[in-house]
Design a protein around this motif. Sequence first.
Motif, PDB file in Angstrom:
ATOM      1  N   GLY A   1       0.811  -1.208   0.000  1.00 15.41           N
ATOM      2  CA  GLY A   1       0.000   0.000   0.000  1.00 15.41           C
ATOM      3  C   GLY A   1       0.845   1.259   0.000  1.00 15.41           C
ATOM      4  N   THR A   2       1.904   1.242   0.781  1.00 12.57           N
ATOM      5  CA  THR A   2       2.812   2.386   0.832  1.00 12.57           C
ATOM      6  C   THR A   2       3.493   2.597  -0.515  1.00 12.57           C
ATOM      7  N   GLU A   3       3.916   1.507  -1.150  1.00 15.11           N
ATOM      8  CA  GLU A   3       4.549   1.613  -2.459  1.00 15.11           C
ATOM      9  C   GLU A   3       3.562   2.142  -3.505  1.00 15.11           C
ATOM     10  N   PHE A   4       2.308   1.700  -3.385  1.00 13.03           N
ATOM     11  CA  PHE A   4       1.274   2.192  -4.297  1.00 13.03           C
ATOM     12  C   PHE A   4       1.104   3.703  -4.159  1.00 13.03           C
ATOM     13  N   VAL A   5       1.028   4.175  -2.917  1.00 17.50           N
ATOM     14  CA  VAL A   5       0.853   5.609  -2.673  1.00 17.50           C
ATOM     15  C   VAL A   5       2.030   6.392  -3.242  1.00 17.50           C
ATOM     16  N   LYS A   6       3.242   5.924  -2.995  1.00 17.09           N
ATOM     17  CA  LYS A   6       4.427   6.637  -3.471  1.00 17.09           C
ATOM     18  C   LYS A   6       4.486   6.674  -5.001  1.00 17.09           C
ATOM     19  N   ALA A   7       4.006   5.590  -5.635  1.00 12.53           N
ATOM     20  CA  ALA A   7       4.067   5.516  -7.092  1.00 12.53           C
ATOM     21  C   ALA A   7       2.915   6.250  -7.769  1.00 12.53           C
ATOM     22  N   HIS A   8       1.702   6.131  -7.195  1.00 14.75           N
ATOM     23  CA  HIS A   8       0.516   6.640  -7.876  1.00 14.75           C
ATOM     24  C   HIS A   8      -0.084   7.889  -7.244  1.00 14.75           C
TER      25      HIS A   8
ATOM     26  N   PRO B   1       2.032  10.435  -5.468  1.00 13.13           N
ATOM     27  CA  PRO B   1       3.288  10.942  -4.911  1.00 13.13           C
ATOM     28  C   PRO B   1       3.138  12.238  -4.128  1.00 13.13           C
ATOM     29  N   SER B   2       2.046  12.953  -4.320  1.00 14.89           N
ATOM     30  CA  SER B   2       1.834  14.193  -3.572  1.00 14.89           C
ATOM     31  C   SER B   2       1.382  13.937  -2.134  1.00 14.89           C
ATOM     32  N   SER B   3       1.129  12.666  -1.787  1.00 13.75           N
ATOM     33  CA  SER B   3       0.706  12.341  -0.428  1.00 13.75           C
ATOM     34  C   SER B   3       1.710  12.867   0.597  1.00 13.75           C
ATOM     35  N   VAL B   4       1.206  13.512   1.618  1.00 11.18           N
ATOM     36  CA  VAL B   4       2.062  14.037   2.675  1.00 11.18           C
ATOM     37  C   VAL B   4       2.393  12.948   3.700  1.00 11.18           C
ATOM     38  N   ILE B   5       1.438  12.060   3.968  1.00 14.08           N
ATOM     39  CA  ILE B   5       1.700  11.012   4.960  1.00 14.08           C
ATOM     40  C   ILE B   5       2.448   9.824   4.354  1.00 14.08           C
ATOM     41  N   GLN B   6       2.471   9.737   3.016  1.00 11.70           N
ATOM     42  CA  GLN B   6       3.257   8.716   2.305  1.00 11.70           C
ATOM     43  C   GLN B   6       2.870   7.289   2.686  1.00 11.70           C
ATOM     44  N   ARG B   7       1.597   7.091   2.926  1.00 11.56           N
ATOM     45  CA  ARG B   7       1.065   5.759   3.237  1.00 11.56           C
ATOM     46  C   ARG B   7      -0.435   5.789   3.017  1.00 11.56           C
ATOM     47  N   MET B   8      -1.042   4.609   3.075  1.00 10.00           N
ATOM     48  CA  MET B   8      -2.493   4.554   3.039  1.00 10.00           C
ATOM     49  C   MET B   8      -3.056   4.861   4.430  1.00 10.00           C
ATOM     50  N   ALA B   9      -4.213   5.469   4.434  1.00 12.16           N
ATOM     51  CA  ALA B   9      -4.920   5.677   5.694  1.00 12.16           C
ATOM     52  C   ALA B   9      -5.621   4.389   6.095  1.00 12.16           C
ATOM     53  N   THR B  10      -5.969   4.295   7.359  1.00 10.87           N
ATOM     54  CA  THR B  10      -6.802   3.185   7.822  1.00 10.87           C
ATOM     55  C   THR B  10      -8.264   3.602   7.724  1.00 10.87           C
ATOM     56  N   THR B  11      -9.139   2.624   7.705  1.00 15.48           N
ATOM     57  CA  THR B  11     -10.571   2.942   7.665  1.00 15.48           C
ATOM     58  C   THR B  11     -10.989   3.691   8.922  1.00 15.48           C
ATOM     59  N   GLU B  12     -10.343   3.386  10.057  1.00 16.03           N
ATOM     60  CA  GLU B  12     -10.666   4.065  11.313  1.00 16.03           C
ATOM     61  C   GLU B  12     -10.313   5.553  11.244  1.00 16.03           C
ATOM     62  N   GLU B  13      -9.201   5.866  10.572  1.00 12.75           N
ATOM     63  CA  GLU B  13      -8.808   7.271  10.463  1.00 12.75           C
ATOM     64  C   GLU B  13      -9.841   8.069   9.675  1.00 12.75           C
ATOM     65  N   VAL B  14     -10.372   7.468   8.633  1.00 14.56           N
ATOM     66  CA  VAL B  14     -11.422   8.148   7.861  1.00 14.56           C
ATOM     67  C   VAL B  14     -12.700   8.247   8.686  1.00 14.56           C
ATOM     68  N   ALA B  15     -13.036   7.168   9.372  1.00  9.61           N
ATOM     69  CA  ALA B  15     -14.253   7.146  10.192  1.00  9.61           C
ATOM     70  C   ALA B  15     -14.216   8.204  11.290  1.00  9.61           C
TER      71      ALA B  15
ATOM     72  N   VAL C   1      -4.285  15.826  -2.363  1.00 12.17           N
ATOM     73  CA  VAL C   1      -4.685  16.980  -3.172  1.00 12.17           C
ATOM     74  C   VAL C   1      -3.739  18.127  -2.847  1.00 12.17           C
ATOM     75  N   ASP C   2      -2.978  18.561  -3.833  1.00 14.45           N
ATOM     76  CA  ASP C   2      -1.931  19.555  -3.613  1.00 14.45           C
ATOM     77  C   ASP C   2      -2.504  20.958  -3.642  1.00 14.45           C
ATOM     78  N   SER C   3      -3.208  21.295  -2.566  1.00 19.39           N
ATOM     79  CA  SER C   3      -3.843  22.593  -2.471  1.00 19.39           C
ATOM     80  C   SER C   3      -3.906  23.004  -1.016  1.00 19.39           C
ATOM     81  N   ILE C   4      -3.710  24.305  -0.741  1.00 16.31           N
ATOM     82  CA  ILE C   4      -3.842  24.773   0.628  1.00 16.31           C
ATOM     83  C   ILE C   4      -5.293  25.106   0.941  1.00 16.31           C
ATOM     84  N   ALA C   5      -6.164  25.117  -0.059  1.00 13.68           N
ATOM     85  CA  ALA C   5      -7.582  25.366   0.150  1.00 13.68           C
ATOM     86  C   ALA C   5      -8.269  24.045   0.493  1.00 13.68           C
ATOM     87  N   PRO C   6      -9.318  24.102   1.314  1.00 14.50           N
ATOM     88  CA  PRO C   6     -10.019  22.859   1.677  1.00 14.50           C
ATOM     89  C   PRO C   6     -10.772  22.271   0.501  1.00 14.50           C
TER      90      PRO C   6
END
Length: 265
Positions: free
Chosen positions: A211-218, A220-234, A260-265
């Motif tokens: 999952g981490t490799e997927f995020v980095k490859a697809h 790459p703008s992710s700040v946490i550089q990993r997948m979130a857990t379902t609990e984090e979204v919940a 999303v590479d934006s400072i706006a919500p």
Amino acid sequence: MQINLTGKIAVVTGSTKGIGFATAKGLLEAGAAVVINGRTAEAVDAAIAVLKKQQPQADVQGVVADLSDARGCEALTQAVAHCDILVNNAGIFGPLDFFETDDAIWQQYFDVNVMSGVRLARHYLPAMAKAQWGRVIFLSSESAFNIPADMIHYGMSKTACTSIARGLAKRMAGTGVTVNSVLPGPTMSEGVAQMLQEQSVQSGLSLEQVGTEFVKAHRPSSVIQRMATTEEVANMIVYACSMQASATSGAALRVDGGVVDSIAP
């Protein structure tokens, strides 16, 4: 801050697994009575069994309904005529090239991801307004703003969800009912885990590592550089459903890990 939803009834669609299940669990922990929804009795019963094992005193019931058409939505609203909290989580996703995406697939994504929420909101919102309290969440995605080239049909549906939530928030202005969209980024749900399973087996890496490799490859703008857990979204969804979130309406609440590479919500 302690979230207390005692006395509130929450309907969470597509909640037998993934983000929906994690949301149902979080709402139960906050004291709400929760309605689990899925397409099969087996899936609904299994989800309720897990929740009851974790929280024996939980007020949880299930409704089997396929929300991909008006008849399924009506089955849910007939079984549960009123709710205080509606989480429109039911949805489908999957990569497919634009030139291989026929009319039927476009229609399927629109019916499941968009119209299910429209139909349920149309039913439940008037009573919420009359009661002068209610919470409605549309599950969107970072793909609503960051349209994937290989899932244009999916991105379209999530942009629509975000738009509907914003418009409904305006429509419900002054009623005490809030309407928001929540935008997860790459999240390790059961569906994503299944998609990554073959790669995990072939590479010898854990699902988390893949999952981490997927995020980095697809993504790459992710700040946490990993997948979130379902609990984090919940966690975001439960907050948006709380009394404390009374001044948050019409918002696109991002839990995208900064994709999303934006400072706006």
